[in-house]
Design an enzyme around this catalytic site. Structure first.
Site, PDB file in Angstrom:
ATOM      1  N   TYR A  99      64.202   6.155  50.945  1.00 32.27           N
ATOM      2  CA  TYR A  99      64.714   7.240  50.118  1.00 32.27           C
ATOM      3  C   TYR A  99      66.071   6.842  49.538  1.00 32.27           C
ATOM      4  CZ  TYR A  99      61.022   9.942  52.342  1.00 32.27           C
ATOM      5  OH  TYR A  99      59.803  10.392  52.779  1.00 32.27           O
ATOM      6  N   CYS A 130      53.854   8.177  46.302  1.00 30.03           N
ATOM      7  CA  CYS A 130      54.886   8.719  47.187  1.00 30.03           C
ATOM      8  C   CYS A 130      54.695   8.248  48.630  1.00 30.03           C
ATOM      9  CB  CYS A 130      54.922  10.234  47.101  1.00 30.03           C
ATOM     10  SG  CYS A 130      53.339  11.055  47.336  1.00 30.03           S
ATOM     11  N   HIS A 131      53.498   7.760  48.954  1.00 29.02           N
ATOM     12  CA  HIS A 131      53.248   7.248  50.305  1.00 29.02           C
ATOM     13  C   HIS A 131      54.012   5.958  50.582  1.00 29.02           C
ATOM     14  CE1 HIS A 131      50.207   5.331  47.738  1.00 29.02           C
ATOM     15  NE2 HIS A 131      50.263   4.307  48.576  1.00 29.02           N
ATOM     16  N   GLU A 157      46.899  -0.779  51.872  1.00 28.57           N
ATOM     17  CA  GLU A 157      47.541  -1.593  50.848  1.00 28.57           C
ATOM     18  C   GLU A 157      48.076  -2.908  51.406  1.00 28.57           C
ATOM     19  OE1 GLU A 157      50.418   0.597  48.564  1.00 28.57           O
ATOM     20  OE2 GLU A 157      48.896   1.932  47.744  1.00 28.57           O
TER      21      GLU A 157
END
Length: 163
Positions: A99, A130-131, A157
């Site tokens: 963040y 957003c993950h 991923e």
């Protein structure tokens, strides 16, 4: 004259996703039980037609063939939220950012909490990734779809889990 909205529900290896279009452009992707999921009655009529490209790209993503989505999006939010969502789209497949790193990239180094709140309101999960945002220590924190879903997407991923 108001905006036209349609929705469809697609099966993924993950779970059913509800896709929403506003005036024919993708404006929402929601998981079952997702935090900040709008009320179903706001999704408009069921109509699969506006979603062909989104469905194709999501299928390719879940088959491990697509690393970056290329879809027009109609994202409704504040200017700050939209700037956060634009930064999210720059995070490469299989990578994460904190963040704080997103706040720095926005030129707002003290705004990691605000970035987190905007991240949580992302209306197009997975496609706007957003993950891929983690806590300062690399821990999985906050995800509107729940931490197990976030872990599963990140593991997928990174090639450490398959659907």
């Amino acid at each position: 004259m108001g905006q036209s909205r349609q929705h469809t529900v697609i099966e993924t290896p993950y779970e059913p996703f509800t896709l929403v279009a506003t005036d024919g452009v993708l404006s929402g992707l929601y998981m079952t039980g997702q935090r900040h999921r709008p009320a179903e009655e706001t999704f408009g009529e069921r109509d699969d037609r506006p979603f062909g490209a989104a469905v194709e790209q999501l299928e390719a993503y879940f088959q491990g063939e697509l690393k970056e989505f290329d879809l027009p999006l109609d994202l409704h939010g504040t200017p700050f939220q939209r700037s956060v969502w634009a930064q999210l789209r720059k995070i490469p497949y299989g990578e994460t950012r904190t963040y704080g790193e997103l706040a720095e990239a926005l030129g707002r180094p003290g705004a990691s909490r605000a970035v987190g709140l905007a991240n949580g309101k992302n209306p197009v999960g997975v496609i706007v990734p957003c993950h891929r945002v983690v806590g300062a220590d690399g821990s999985l924190t906050g995800y509107g779809g729940g931490l197990p879903r976030k872990r599963r997407l990140l593991d997928f991923e990174r090639g450490t889990a398959l659907f």
